[in-house]
Design a protein around this motif. Structure first.
Motif, PDB file in Angstrom:
ATOM      1  N   ASN A  11      12.835  -0.472   3.670  1.00  0.00           N
ATOM      2  CA  ASN A  11      11.541  -1.097   3.947  1.00  0.00           C
ATOM      3  C   ASN A  11      11.221  -0.798   5.399  1.00  0.00           C
ATOM      4  O   ASN A  11      11.913  -1.292   6.298  1.00  0.00           O
ATOM      5  CB  ASN A  11      11.598  -2.611   3.698  1.00  0.00           C
ATOM      6  N   LEU A  12      10.205   0.018   5.604  1.00  0.00           N
ATOM      7  CA  LEU A  12       9.911   0.537   6.933  1.00  0.00           C
ATOM      8  C   LEU A  12       8.449   0.320   7.299  1.00  0.00           C
ATOM      9  O   LEU A  12       7.580   0.310   6.419  1.00  0.00           O
ATOM     10  CB  LEU A  12      10.198   2.041   6.973  1.00  0.00           C
ATOM     11  N   PRO A  13       8.162   0.208   8.602  1.00  0.00           N
ATOM     12  CA  PRO A  13       6.753   0.162   9.020  1.00  0.00           C
ATOM     13  C   PRO A  13       6.047   1.457   8.612  1.00  0.00           C
ATOM     14  O   PRO A  13       6.647   2.534   8.654  1.00  0.00           O
ATOM     15  CB  PRO A  13       6.833   0.049  10.541  1.00  0.00           C
ATOM     16  N   ALA A  14       4.802   1.336   8.210  1.00  0.00           N
ATOM     17  CA  ALA A  14       4.014   2.497   7.770  1.00  0.00           C
ATOM     18  C   ALA A  14       3.473   3.244   8.985  1.00  0.00           C
ATOM     19  O   ALA A  14       2.277   3.281   9.236  1.00  0.00           O
ATOM     20  CB  ALA A  14       2.893   2.055   6.845  1.00  0.00           C
ATOM     21  N   THR A  15       4.399   3.823   9.746  1.00  0.00           N
ATOM     22  CA  THR A  15       4.023   4.640  10.890  1.00  0.00           C
ATOM     23  C   THR A  15       4.783   5.956  10.820  1.00  0.00           C
ATOM     24  O   THR A  15       5.892   6.017  10.251  1.00  0.00           O
ATOM     25  CB  THR A  15       4.331   3.940  12.236  1.00  0.00           C
ATOM     26  N   ALA A  16       4.206   6.986  11.407  1.00  0.00           N
ATOM     27  CA  ALA A  16       4.781   8.332  11.323  1.00  0.00           C
ATOM     28  C   ALA A  16       6.195   8.400  11.895  1.00  0.00           C
ATOM     29  O   ALA A  16       7.015   9.197  11.439  1.00  0.00           O
ATOM     30  CB  ALA A  16       3.863   9.324  12.032  1.00  0.00           C
ATOM     31  N   GLU A  49       5.361  14.042   2.364  1.00  0.00           N
ATOM     32  CA  GLU A  49       3.948  14.016   1.966  1.00  0.00           C
ATOM     33  C   GLU A  49       3.580  12.656   1.367  1.00  0.00           C
ATOM     34  O   GLU A  49       2.542  12.085   1.689  1.00  0.00           O
ATOM     35  CB  GLU A  49       3.680  15.142   0.961  1.00  0.00           C
ATOM     36  N   ALA A  50       4.449  12.117   0.516  1.00  0.00           N
ATOM     37  CA  ALA A  50       4.189  10.805  -0.088  1.00  0.00           C
ATOM     38  C   ALA A  50       4.155   9.716   0.987  1.00  0.00           C
ATOM     39  O   ALA A  50       3.281   8.845   0.983  1.00  0.00           O
ATOM     40  CB  ALA A  50       5.254  10.485  -1.140  1.00  0.00           C
ATOM     41  N   CYS A  51       5.103   9.768   1.924  1.00  0.00           N
ATOM     42  CA  CYS A  51       5.132   8.779   3.008  1.00  0.00           C
ATOM     43  C   CYS A  51       3.907   8.921   3.911  1.00  0.00           C
ATOM     44  O   CYS A  51       3.309   7.920   4.326  1.00  0.00           O
ATOM     45  CB  CYS A  51       6.403   8.936   3.843  1.00  0.00           C
ATOM     46  N   ASN A  52       3.538  10.157   4.214  1.00  0.00           N
ATOM     47  CA  ASN A  52       2.371  10.377   5.072  1.00  0.00           C
ATOM     48  C   ASN A  52       1.094   9.847   4.440  1.00  0.00           C
ATOM     49  O   ASN A  52       0.211   9.366   5.143  1.00  0.00           O
ATOM     50  CB  ASN A  52       2.234  11.855   5.422  1.00  0.00           C
ATOM     51  N   ASN A  53       0.998   9.915   3.111  1.00  0.00           N
ATOM     52  CA  ASN A  53      -0.171   9.333   2.442  1.00  0.00           C
ATOM     53  C   ASN A  53      -0.248   7.835   2.714  1.00  0.00           C
ATOM     54  O   ASN A  53      -1.322   7.298   2.983  1.00  0.00           O
ATOM     55  CB  ASN A  53      -0.132   9.596   0.933  1.00  0.00           C
ATOM     56  N   SER A  54       0.896   7.159   2.665  1.00  0.00           N
ATOM     57  CA  SER A  54       0.914   5.724   2.961  1.00  0.00           C
ATOM     58  C   SER A  54       0.558   5.467   4.419  1.00  0.00           C
ATOM     59  O   SER A  54      -0.217   4.576   4.731  1.00  0.00           O
ATOM     60  CB  SER A  54       2.288   5.117   2.657  1.00  0.00           C
ATOM     61  N   VAL A  55       1.134   6.271   5.307  1.00  0.00           N
ATOM     62  CA  VAL A  55       0.883   6.094   6.736  1.00  0.00           C
ATOM     63  C   VAL A  55      -0.592   6.327   7.060  1.00  0.00           C
ATOM     64  O   VAL A  55      -1.209   5.547   7.793  1.00  0.00           O
ATOM     65  CB  VAL A  55       1.777   7.052   7.559  1.00  0.00           C
ATOM     66  N   LEU A  56      -1.178   7.376   6.491  1.00  0.00           N
ATOM     67  CA  LEU A  56      -2.546   7.765   6.851  1.00  0.00           C
ATOM     68  C   LEU A  56      -3.630   6.977   6.129  1.00  0.00           C
ATOM     69  O   LEU A  56      -4.691   6.728   6.693  1.00  0.00           O
ATOM     70  CB  LEU A  56      -2.755   9.257   6.574  1.00  0.00           C
ATOM     71  N   HIS A  61      -5.883   0.194  10.146  1.00  0.00           N
ATOM     72  CA  HIS A  61      -5.453  -0.056  11.522  1.00  0.00           C
ATOM     73  C   HIS A  61      -4.532  -1.260  11.621  1.00  0.00           C
ATOM     74  O   HIS A  61      -3.899  -1.462  12.640  1.00  0.00           O
ATOM     75  CB  HIS A  61      -6.666  -0.272  12.436  1.00  0.00           C
ATOM     76  N   GLU A  62      -4.456  -2.067  10.583  1.00  0.00           N
ATOM     77  CA  GLU A  62      -3.690  -3.306  10.680  1.00  0.00           C
ATOM     78  C   GLU A  62      -2.185  -3.104  10.520  1.00  0.00           C
ATOM     79  O   GLU A  62      -1.411  -3.999  10.768  1.00  0.00           O
ATOM     80  CB  GLU A  62      -4.189  -4.335   9.659  1.00  0.00           C
ATOM     81  N   GLY A  63      -1.765  -1.920  10.136  1.00  0.00           N
ATOM     82  CA  GLY A  63      -0.335  -1.683   9.937  1.00  0.00           C
ATOM     83  C   GLY A  63       0.148  -2.311   8.649  1.00  0.00           C
ATOM     84  O   GLY A  63      -0.553  -3.075   8.004  1.00  0.00           O
ATOM     85  N   GLY A  64       1.322  -1.974   8.248  1.00  0.00           N
ATOM     86  CA  GLY A  64       1.888  -2.500   7.021  1.00  0.00           C
ATOM     87  C   GLY A  64       3.259  -1.896   6.808  1.00  0.00           C
ATOM     88  O   GLY A  64       3.815  -1.254   7.691  1.00  0.00           O
ATOM     89  N   MET A  65       3.799  -2.114   5.621  1.00  0.00           N
ATOM     90  CA  MET A  65       5.143  -1.655   5.305  1.00  0.00           C
ATOM     91  C   MET A  65       5.099  -0.653   4.149  1.00  0.00           C
ATOM     92  O   MET A  65       4.212  -0.697   3.309  1.00  0.00           O
ATOM     93  CB  MET A  65       6.029  -2.835   4.912  1.00  0.00           C
ATOM     94  N   VAL A  66       6.101   0.208   4.140  1.00  0.00           N
ATOM     95  CA  VAL A  66       6.304   1.151   3.045  1.00  0.00           C
ATOM     96  C   VAL A  66       7.706   0.908   2.507  1.00  0.00           C
ATOM     97  O   VAL A  66       8.660   0.784   3.285  1.00  0.00           O
ATOM     98  CB  VAL A  66       6.178   2.617   3.524  1.00  0.00           C
ATOM     99  N   VAL A  81       7.932   5.811  -3.480  1.00  0.00           N
ATOM    100  CA  VAL A  81       7.298   5.452  -2.212  1.00  0.00           C
ATOM    101  C   VAL A  81       6.157   4.516  -2.559  1.00  0.00           C
ATOM    102  O   VAL A  81       5.222   4.901  -3.264  1.00  0.00           O
ATOM    103  CB  VAL A  81       6.780   6.698  -1.455  1.00  0.00           C
ATOM    104  N   LYS A  82       6.254   3.271  -2.075  1.00  0.00           N
ATOM    105  CA  LYS A  82       5.290   2.244  -2.475  1.00  0.00           C
ATOM    106  C   LYS A  82       4.723   1.547  -1.246  1.00  0.00           C
ATOM    107  O   LYS A  82       5.452   1.213  -0.320  1.00  0.00           O
ATOM    108  CB  LYS A  82       5.977   1.224  -3.374  1.00  0.00           C
ATOM    109  N   ASP A  83       3.413   1.370  -1.259  1.00  0.00           N
ATOM    110  CA  ASP A  83       2.767   0.585  -0.209  1.00  0.00           C
ATOM    111  C   ASP A  83       1.838  -0.417  -0.870  1.00  0.00           C
ATOM    112  O   ASP A  83       1.579  -0.334  -2.067  1.00  0.00           O
ATOM    113  CB  ASP A  83       1.990   1.485   0.765  1.00  0.00           C
ATOM    114  N   GLU A  84       1.391  -1.387  -0.102  1.00  0.00           N
ATOM    115  CA  GLU A  84       0.483  -2.405  -0.638  1.00  0.00           C
ATOM    116  C   GLU A  84      -0.869  -2.352   0.063  1.00  0.00           C
ATOM    117  O   GLU A  84      -1.606  -3.319   0.074  1.00  0.00           O
ATOM    118  CB  GLU A  84       1.128  -3.782  -0.512  1.00  0.00           C
TER     119      GLU A  84
END
Length: 150
Positions: A11-16, A49-56, A61-66, A81-84
């Motif tokens: 469970n990681l912050p959705a940042t590059a 690529e899947a993670c970058n889709n969540s990040v981008l 701008h509020e940030g979130g988790m992946v 790879v799941k984001d909310e």
């Protein structure tokens, strides 16, 4: 005899900056399973690529988790790879099945090239996206018979 399914969950912050952690974990899991260097490199590109889709796209701008789950089931590795965050319009399934063969680069949907890339590098790719519930990408790769551990 069926092997027990083993899971590693991140469970990681959705940042590059955190995508490298996912890639390093993928390397560890896939090499332990016996995947070739080439297959591992392909999987690293697909999962990035899947993670970058969540990040981008998921969190403006509020940030979130992946959440990234590596699931080992015998000779199969499934990476989820799941984001909310906000869902994205992924490519039309009828178009995605045909791929980009016989098409101009300009015919690809914006943001859709990553999906085609994931499809080309993995054995199976599925995307579930619901408004308000985020996006889940599942990437599956199976060991080739010549790669199996002896």
């Amino acid at each position: 005899m069926n092997a027990e399914v083993q899971r590693v969950t991140l469970n990681l912050p959705a940042t590059a900056e955190y995508v490298d952690i996912v890639r390093l974990n993928l390397y560890g899991v896939a090499s332990k399973m016996g995947f070739s260097y080439e297959d591992i490199e392909d999987m690293k590109v697909a999962v990035s690529e899947a993670c970058n889709n969540s990040v981008l796209y998921a969190y403006s701008h509020e940030g979130g988790m992946v959440e990234v789950v590596f699931e080992v089931n015998g000779e199969t590795l499934a990476i989820t790879v799941k984001d909310e965050g906000a869902s994205f319009e992924h490519v039309n399934p009828a178009v995605s099945r045909s791929g980009l063969h016989d098409k101009e680069l300009t015919d690809a949907q914006i943001g859709g090239l990553g999906f085609y890339l994931m499809q080309a590098l993995m054995d199976d790719v599925s995307v579930e996206s619901e408004t308000g519930k985020g996006t889940k990408v599942v990437l599956v790769k199976r060991l080739a018979k010549s790669e199996e551990k002896v």
